[in-house]
Write a protein that holds these residues in place. Sequence first.
Motif, short mmCIF file in Angstrom:
data_model
loop_
_atom_site.label_atom_id
_atom_site.label_comp_id
_atom_site.label_asym_id
_atom_site.label_seq_id
_atom_site.Cartn_x
_atom_site.Cartn_y
_atom_site.Cartn_z
N ALA A 25 21.77 -19.96 26.69
CA ALA A 25 22.31 -18.93 25.79
C ALA A 25 22.08 -19.33 24.34
N ARG A 26 21.61 -18.38 23.53
CA ARG A 26 21.42 -18.62 22.10
C ARG A 26 22.67 -18.29 21.30
N ALA A 27 23.56 -17.51 21.91
CA ALA A 27 24.78 -17.10 21.22
C ALA A 27 25.89 -16.96 22.25
N VAL A 28 27.13 -17.11 21.79
CA VAL A 28 28.28 -16.97 22.67
C VAL A 28 29.34 -16.14 21.96
N ALA A 29 30.00 -15.28 22.73
CA ALA A 29 31.14 -14.52 22.23
C ALA A 29 32.40 -15.10 22.87
N VAL A 30 33.40 -15.40 22.05
CA VAL A 30 34.67 -15.93 22.54
C VAL A 30 35.72 -14.84 22.36
N GLY A 31 36.29 -14.39 23.48
CA GLY A 31 37.29 -13.33 23.42
C GLY A 31 38.49 -13.68 24.27
N PHE A 32 39.59 -14.06 23.61
CA PHE A 32 40.80 -14.43 24.33
C PHE A 32 41.84 -13.32 24.19
N LEU A 33 42.68 -13.23 25.18
CA LEU A 33 43.72 -12.21 25.20
C LEU A 33 44.66 -12.40 24.00
#
Length: 699
Positions: free
Chosen positions: A164-172
């Motif tokens: 992966a070249r990019a990551v999205a972090v999405g927490f509740l």
Amino acid sequence: MTGTTATGSRFAQRIAIDIGGTFTDLALIDGEGVVVTHKRLTTPRNPVEGFVSGVSELLELAGISPDLVHEIRHATTLGSNVVIERLGAPVAFLTTKGFGDVLQIQKAVRYSIYDTRMRKPEPLVPRSRVWEVNERVMASGEVLRPLDAKEARRIVSEIRASGARAVAVGFLHSYANPLHEEQMKELFAQEAPEIYVTLSSEVSQLAKEYARFNTAVTNAYLTPIFRDYLSRLGAALQERSIEAPLWIMQSSGGLTSSERAAALPVRSVESGPTAGVTMAARRSSMSGFENVISFDMGGTTAKASIVTNGRPTISRSFEIDRLEMRDGSGLPLDTLAVDLIEIGSGGGSIAQLLAGALQVGPRSAASEPGPVCYARGGTEPTVTDAALVLGYLDPASFAGGAIRLDRDGAVKALARLGEPLGLDALQTAWGVHQLVCLNMERATRLISIDKGLDPRDYAMICFGGAGPVHAARLARGLGVKNMIVPAGAGVGSALGLLSSVEKTELARTRKILLDGGCVEKVARQIFEELRRQAAAMMGCEPDDPRLSAHHFVGLRYSGQGYELEVELPSVWDEGLGAKLRDAFARLYSNVYGYAEDLPLEATTWRIALESVGQDIEERLSVERSEGGRALKGRRTAYFGETGETQINVYDRHAMSGDDRAIGPCVIEERDTTTVLLPGDIGRIDERGAIIVEIGKAAQ
């Protein structure tokens, strides 16, 4: 500011470039307010090449040295194209344990209730590249379960190994407390610094996890592409001795620096269409029309939007890659955008037979190979071919004479298309023209009638190379009485960029009852914090006199799931709650036809902070043909009301306020042609705009 440097050389105060699917539009304004425009075919294989070549051509036309450019402004469809065509970078998604399927589950609402084969939009990240981590934050912002640091480090290593070249972090509930997301960003910086990281709390501070997570994923998906594009663009400009700062148009209608656009590309997904609506709002107000339908038709798509009281309608969220204009069929983006609708009906839209019926779009001939009449290898007839055969376009003067149109080729292509239906070329051309106008009428009704607005209460402002060719027919179908064709309509989006200002918009979720007695205090507290954040993003102090702010609150009846947004009055006194209630009741009744006397709650708070600059539109000069005749000739054209008939052809640049063009006729200029239907009356106002009274002569 003068239009010359200390040495007397003329300089370019601003250059604007709008890259569309078919044409690239450019405009330049110098320090004296003199505007030079240029239009060229887009280079889809290498947009950077088309960008810098267009700038060089524009500077040559203006007689300005590249090192005397002070500022460059850019609108692009790169973001939307990457998402729609799924051309983004490999991206991973990291979320709270137990919520890894949110992007696949999406919403319970079905956009097509009875369609048993309905498919939900495909997420930008496959389930195989979704990771879950132990952590939990409550809606109040309280930490229920701390982030498991050991597990988080292992996940960072796995994401790095995935390619992966990019990551999205999405927490509740990270909108209420972003602590755990920020800790993950620090871990990535330590363990995998080459991976671009997007936090959902950075792109949205609103509740409702699916939209927030998808917005973060989209931003991560676009970041490597946008950064590479802007980097190559900057290098190419420097090679041509242009060191000017680069500004990017955002979906919300304001400019942002290229550095910030590279970090938050999701906010520029609708960059291209938005610039045109900005121009429409300013130019229509100058001509005395505050409430207008903005209609922009280029070579690939047509866009419609609503301007009320001189300001574009802003949506708190929107969907990209929708199917058949259905709500819920696209990927939701929790970012502010000008509320517009876009369909695949442009000058290059291809006409074809499907199941024995004529269809126009969404496939486009674009700039390569282009319509048949461009004689660049295109074989399928398009909307532009139909307009040429109907007599609306002059083969010799199209695009300022840069492209000589092949009418015989267009006739043959349309004849082939119509043969199975028993139609000749002219009948087929008329069918294509009618169908594309009906497609646009349907789309315009979705943003007007479906939202409680009567298009008959609005004027229409049209622009784009193909807009004025079709707008009178569209206006008549909608019952619109007045139409505005602004000066420079063929490059309208580029002109909109010239007059745009830097703008930052932030929103936050905080739920309170409107009758709780603390509305004024909460509003002041929230908006002061949002103003500090927005001003910092713009490099200003919150109390900078160059900044202007508008404040909005999302309201709903207590227990409802969705809000309607109203603007706060300029003065917040003790009666703020009652004023908001009255405004909400009017808006709710407008949209749904009734209003209730029920408890209200405020859920979302939004600020729009923009720089206050000189209104450069006031100084735009209008190109004139000195000593020329307004009536330049006659030719044969076809209209459904009259059949084939001889019509007058006018030169827009030679027309003055005393001239009247009575339809059927056409008014030609370098970058577009305005078609008036039988009974329409056109005149030139003091701003150089064509004002058309629809059907006035027939009354």
